[in-house]
Design a protein around this motif. Sequence first.
Motif, mmCIF file in Angstrom:
data_model
loop_
_atom_site.group_PDB
_atom_site.id
_atom_site.type_symbol
_atom_site.label_atom_id
_atom_site.label_comp_id
_atom_site.label_asym_id
_atom_site.label_seq_id
_atom_site.Cartn_x
_atom_site.Cartn_y
_atom_site.Cartn_z
ATOM 1 N N GLN A 143 0.824 -1.207 0.000
ATOM 2 C CA GLN A 143 0.000 0.000 0.000
ATOM 3 C C GLN A 143 0.860 1.260 0.000
ATOM 4 O OE1 GLN A 143 -3.958 -0.073 2.164
ATOM 5 N NE2 GLN A 143 -2.836 -1.607 3.355
ATOM 6 N N LEU A 144 2.063 1.161 0.555
ATOM 7 C CA LEU A 144 2.988 2.294 0.526
ATOM 8 C C LEU A 144 3.337 2.649 -0.914
ATOM 9 C CD1 LEU A 144 5.006 4.288 1.809
ATOM 10 C CD2 LEU A 144 6.651 2.400 1.901
ATOM 11 N N ALA A 159 8.749 5.991 3.414
ATOM 12 C CA ALA A 159 9.534 4.856 2.932
ATOM 13 C C ALA A 159 10.654 4.518 3.912
ATOM 14 C CB ALA A 159 10.107 5.166 1.548
ATOM 15 N N ALA A 160 11.304 5.559 4.433
ATOM 16 C CA ALA A 160 12.412 5.334 5.362
ATOM 17 C C ALA A 160 11.934 4.689 6.657
ATOM 18 C CB ALA A 160 13.117 6.652 5.657
ATOM 19 N N GLY A 161 10.713 5.020 7.080
ATOM 20 C CA GLY A 161 10.196 4.495 8.344
ATOM 21 C C GLY A 161 9.409 3.208 8.209
ATOM 22 N N ASP A 199 6.560 15.063 -1.807
ATOM 23 C CA ASP A 199 7.704 14.205 -2.118
ATOM 24 C C ASP A 199 8.473 13.850 -0.844
ATOM 25 O OD1 ASP A 199 6.764 15.008 -4.555
ATOM 26 O OD2 ASP A 199 8.723 15.418 -5.427
ATOM 27 N N GLY A 200 8.717 14.853 -0.012
ATOM 28 C CA GLY A 200 9.442 14.618 1.232
ATOM 29 C C GLY A 200 8.682 13.703 2.171
ATOM 30 N N TYR A 201 7.368 13.865 2.200
ATOM 31 C CA TYR A 201 6.533 13.018 3.053
ATOM 32 C C TYR A 201 6.701 11.554 2.672
ATOM 33 C CZ TYR A 201 2.340 10.615 4.690
ATOM 34 O OH TYR A 201 1.468 9.710 5.254
ATOM 35 N N TRP A 202 6.680 11.259 1.386
ATOM 36 C CA TRP A 202 6.788 9.861 0.964
ATOM 37 C C TRP A 202 8.190 9.306 1.176
ATOM 38 C CZ3 TRP A 202 2.723 7.274 1.154
ATOM 39 C CH2 TRP A 202 1.486 7.822 0.799
ATOM 40 N N GLU A 203 9.210 10.160 1.100
ATOM 41 C CA GLU A 203 10.554 9.701 1.437
ATOM 42 C C GLU A 203 10.620 9.292 2.908
ATOM 43 O OE1 GLU A 203 13.425 12.622 0.381
ATOM 44 O OE2 GLU A 203 13.002 12.506 -1.774
ATOM 45 N N PHE A 256 3.199 -7.222 3.656
ATOM 46 C CA PHE A 256 3.421 -5.791 3.819
ATOM 47 C C PHE A 256 2.566 -5.249 4.956
ATOM 48 C CE2 PHE A 256 4.278 -6.355 -0.835
ATOM 49 C CZ PHE A 256 5.632 -6.090 -0.771
ATOM 50 N N THR A 257 3.136 -4.309 5.717
ATOM 51 C CA THR A 257 2.444 -3.830 6.923
ATOM 52 C C THR A 257 2.097 -2.349 6.900
ATOM 53 O OG1 THR A 257 4.592 -3.499 7.999
ATOM 54 C CG2 THR A 257 3.481 -5.610 8.375
ATOM 55 N N TRP A 258 2.664 -1.571 5.958
ATOM 56 C CA TRP A 258 2.377 -0.140 5.946
ATOM 57 C C TRP A 258 0.914 0.089 5.605
ATOM 58 C CZ3 TRP A 258 0.338 3.584 2.796
ATOM 59 C CH2 TRP A 258 0.577 4.916 3.144
ATOM 60 N N THR A 259 0.276 0.999 6.336
ATOM 61 C CA THR A 259 -1.111 1.370 6.047
ATOM 62 C C THR A 259 -1.211 2.891 6.000
ATOM 63 O OG1 THR A 259 -1.652 1.308 8.407
ATOM 64 C CG2 THR A 259 -2.080 -0.687 7.126
#
Length: 246
Positions: free
Chosen positions: A197-198, A221-223, A214-218, A242-245
């Motif tokens: 989902q990420l 992704a890093a976290g 853009d910065g938010y998605w970086e 996958f665990t990101w929601t």
Amino acid sequence: MDATLLHTVSDGVATVVVSHPAKRNAMTAAMWRALPGLLDGLADDPAVRVLVLTGAGPTFCAGADISSLTGDEDPRALAVAAEEALAAFPKPTLAAIRGFCVGGGSQLAAACDLRFAEEGASFGVTPAKLGIVYPASSTRRLASLVGPAWAKYLLFSAELMGAEQALRAGFLNELLPAGQLDKRVAEFTRVLAARSQLTQAAAKEFADGRTDRDGYWEEQAAGSDDTAEGVAAFLERRAPRFTWTP
């Protein structure tokens, strides 16, 4: 049957059904008003990973039911509000189309991320038949989807376009033989529901032209553990978890 929006959630897929069989699933004022709230609820549901929009029976949606409007209601404003809510849905959306997809139906289909149709479907954007100025946001979305030349073809002529032509124009992603649409949509939504989902959420914003996150998605992704999980699953030859929601 009464004019209504039906919905179910199963195996990560929310299915919203436009149901007004007496008028080829034309959207009433109440249905236009109800759609944004319904979408908000489904967007907040952690069980929902993908949304499918379709019509009851052999028709997707034949536009707006003008007879349902009161004297002080602007049908364009109702349709645009619903269209924008669908376009803003944060998870992948897919329109599963049979039969007529005309007027407001085409607006809703264009607001989805993907469009699969069955042979025999017809598409049209018809305000030129009524002397109506098509909403600016809807015109730009259509032009972004099919290109200015095809958008002008549809808007200038108000003629219906067959499914093969809609596929060539880029309005459709896939065209299925009769009787195969439900099976293909079920197969493909299972694929979507299994993916990160990420990746999907970021890609949707980037592809839709958003440039302020853009910065938010970086940071997301890093976290997130999704990349590590995806690589591990690939090396271990297993399905990733996958665990990101959102």
